[in-house]
Design a protein around this motif. Structure first.
Motif, short mmCIF file in Angstrom:
data_model
loop_
_atom_site.label_atom_id
_atom_site.label_comp_id
_atom_site.label_asym_id
_atom_site.label_seq_id
_atom_site.Cartn_x
_atom_site.Cartn_y
_atom_site.Cartn_z
N LYS A 36 38.35 -65.92 -5.59
CA LYS A 36 37.51 -67.05 -5.70
C LYS A 36 37.53 -68.11 -4.78
O LYS A 36 36.49 -68.79 -4.42
N LEU A 39 38.33 -67.68 -1.51
CA LEU A 39 37.68 -66.97 -0.49
C LEU A 39 36.08 -67.32 -0.38
O LEU A 39 35.32 -67.81 0.41
N ALA A 40 35.63 -67.12 -1.94
CA ALA A 40 34.11 -67.14 -2.20
C ALA A 40 33.71 -68.86 -1.93
O ALA A 40 32.61 -69.04 -1.42
N TYR A 41 34.37 -69.83 -2.50
CA TYR A 41 34.06 -71.16 -2.46
C TYR A 41 34.17 -71.61 -0.91
O TYR A 41 33.38 -72.52 -0.40
N GLN A 87 33.74 -70.11 1.64
CA GLN A 87 32.65 -69.44 2.49
C GLN A 87 31.52 -70.19 2.35
O GLN A 87 30.54 -70.44 3.02
N VAL A 88 31.27 -70.68 1.03
CA VAL A 88 29.96 -71.43 0.56
C VAL A 88 30.21 -72.85 1.55
O VAL A 88 29.14 -73.22 1.99
N ALA A 105 29.11 -72.16 4.88
CA ALA A 105 27.66 -72.13 5.18
C ALA A 105 26.85 -73.32 5.13
O ALA A 105 26.20 -73.69 5.95
N PHE A 147 31.42 -78.29 -6.37
CA PHE A 147 32.62 -77.33 -6.06
C PHE A 147 33.84 -77.70 -7.17
O PHE A 147 34.19 -78.93 -7.20
N CYS A 184 33.21 -70.58 9.26
CA CYS A 184 33.62 -70.07 8.10
C CYS A 184 35.31 -69.55 8.07
O CYS A 184 36.01 -69.90 6.84
#
Lengths: 515, 57
Positions: free
Chosen positions: A54, A56-58, A60-61, A64, A311, A385
């Motif tokens: 999770k 890592l996911a946030y 990366q957003v 981006a 977030f 990133c």
């Protein structure tokens, strides 16, 4: 315990080291090195720093979103450049300036130092390098020098440039007033202005050329540093970079008339397009950006659509907390990239109406923009990133803490280096101030140092980091046909960036004894 | 394979860039819904994309 910290510090440094080694010693392109750095950051973050899917996911957003903000400017700047270049105007500008002054040192000073700083004042985010580098190539400078000179020349104006975005970030994270922060910030950045001017000239012609252009550097540097200081301390810090470089431009043109700089006869040349027509795209850029940033009603009208993402609070498995909040929003119509895009469209229409384009010019413009934009963008996204992964896993904090622990009472000397590190990682003085501002403030308070001085050193280091940030070097290289060959440019800017930061560090520690 | 990569190099890099910017938003959606499997799947896709960039970028 200390041994464990050292190991953690080395592991936290490993992604940066990977990028540096691959780019400098193995001549890897920014995109390849950035992707390798991403893998190293991912592995270190997962195995050692408590990253989970999770997190890592946030991260990366957020990466981006941050990348999109930067890419918006870059793609629009590349488009503007190709719109101008397709007419042959870049060559005409080069010949025009040569006609105005045949002295190479004056050309470096006017383009690489003053004009690049002016572009930083109105736009930022790599635009100075992207615009000036091809102009210098047009003047006959080698591509490596053409990228390195504006990279070095503009960096002093980053904090108060872009309408003071980086300074605003510093005030926001520290909770301190501009009246408290501005004097030291403007002082250190003013000193950096002279140093950037000196090394911008040095990178082309060595000490001999620095000696030749010393009078010009002193006059222009004093004009820019003095104006920046006056604007910053009088509360008009949003215009610090813009105003300083405008005054600098006037001083530069006046200095070019001095006898010692008029001894080289400019080469006679015939130009099919008038100089003013060639420059018209940049005059349009100045007009549109100035209107979009300085006229409140236009700014408010353009700023109505903003893309943001919310977030939640993110906690790593090691307990490092990243607070909840919105990521970097994108102001769709009022963004610097949007203003550049409007300038590109208007300029294209102007050139088209005057018949400066060959048939199929639009197709060529778009093709060239995509060809140079893609590799650059790949490098930027991968680097931003992995910087976000590091930020969310305490890796950046550990790097800064390690530096402050090792240097103890010499901390003031190190504080600009921490700012530099942040800017190198993220390609942005603003991000560096956001990431390290509080750490620097707290360390200064614990050590009984002036927070204003240490934060000034932080933002000065962050500004100077612009010249070595791979994200910005990639932009410049893409506009002069050096995509994939960024190593030699980085090697050059790294040397002078580290040297200037070292000098600022020494000045900071001396200043800490008297404050 | 090598010929294909050479011939379509620019298009593949453009696709890699688009994926690099698009996958994180899929990650965001998956993480917001609390679907750990989807998050892991997207991270693997992101990794594969980065691997391509590292080799051919």
């Amino acid at each position: 315990m200390a041994d464990i910290f050292i190991v953690k510090w080395i592991l936290a440094f490993s992604p940066i080291l990977t990028v540096l080694v691959l780019m400098i010693f193995f001549n890897w392109s920014g995109s390849r090195a950035g992707a390798a750095g991403w893998f190293v950051a991912l592995i270190a973050a997962t195995l050692v720093f408590g990253a989970h899917p999770k997190l890592l996911a946030y991260s990366q957003v957020k990466g981006a979103l941050l990348s999109l903000n930067v890419l918006y400017i870059i793609w629009a700047a590349l488009l503007l450049y190709n719109v101008v270049n397709e007419t042959g105007a870049i060559k005409v500008i080069g010949m025009g300036i040569q006609r105005f002054s045949g002295d190479k040192s004056i050309q470096i000073i006017i383009f690489g130092w003053i004009f690049a700083s002016f572009l930083q004042g109105v736009a930022g985010y790599g635009v100075p390098i992207a615009v000036v580098a091809p102009l210098l190539v047009g003047l006959g400078f080698s591509p490596v020098v053409a990228v390195a000179v504006p990279a070095i020349g503009h960096s002093w104006s980053v904090t108060f440039g872009s309408m003071g975005a980086s300074f605003q970030a510093l005030m926001a994270v520290s909770g301190l007033e501009s009246s408290y922060l501005a004097p030291w910030s403007a002082t250190l950045l003013g000193i950096a202005a002279y140093l950037c001017g000196i090394f911008a000239v040095y990178v082309f012609g060595g000490w001999k050329m620095v000696k030749h252009s010393l009078i010009a550097i002193l006059i222009v540097g004093s004009a820019m540093a003095g104006t920046q200081y006056a604007l910053a301390v009088s509360g008009m810090w949003t215009l610090g970079g813009f105003g300083a470089s405008l005054v600098g431009l006037a001083a530069g043109l006046a200095v070019a008339k001095l006898k010692i700089y008029n001894q080289t006869s400019p080469s006679p040349s015939h130009m099919e397009m008038g100089l003013w027509w060639a420059l018209s795209a940049y005059l349009i850029l100045i007009a549109i950006v100035s209107a979009g940033v300085m006229i409140p009603s236009i700014k408010a009208f353009l700023g109505q659509v903003k893309l943001t993402v919310n977030f939640p609070e993110i906690i790593s498995l090691r307990g490092w907390v990243t607070k909840a909040g919105t990521g970097k929003g994108i102001n769709v119509f009022g963004h610097g990239g949007a203003l550049l895009l409007y300038s590109s469209i208007v300029s294209y229409c102007v050139y088209l109406s005057k018949g400066f384009y060959k048939p199929q010019a639009l197709k060529a413009i778009l093709q060239k923009t995509v060809q140079s934009g893609v590799p650059t963008s790949l490098g930027i996204v991968s680097m931003v990133c992995f910087a976000m992964i590091m930020d969310h896993c305490q890796m950046i904090y550990i790097l800064a803490e390690g530096i402050s622990r090792v240097f103890g009472s010499l901390y003031p000397m190190i504080s600009p280096w921490i700012g530099l590190l942040g800017a190198f990682m993220t390609g942005s003085n603003t991000n560096s101030n956001v990431v390290f501002g509080v750490l620097q403030q707290e360390t200064a308070q614990l050590a009984g140092l002036s927070a204003a001085l240490i934060l000034a050193a932080q933002t000065t280091g962050g500004a100077l980091g612009s010249m070595i940030a791979p994200a910005k070097i990639l932009v410049g290289c893409s506009t002069v046909g050096l995509s994939g060959k960024e190593g030699p440019v980085l090697k050059a800017t790294l040397r002078y960036g580290l040297l200037i930061t070292g000098i600022i560090g020494i000045i900071t520690i001396v200043a800490s004894f008297i404050t | 394979m090598e010929n294909f990569l050479k011939k379509h190099g620019t298009r593949l890099k453009t696709a890699a860039l688009i994926l690099m910017l698009f996958i994180p938003f899929l990650l965001y959606a998956a993480a917001s819904f609390g679907s750990l499997f989807q998050v892991k799947l997207m991270l693997v896709m992101m990794g594969a994309n980065m691997l391509y960039v590292m080799i051919k970028g």
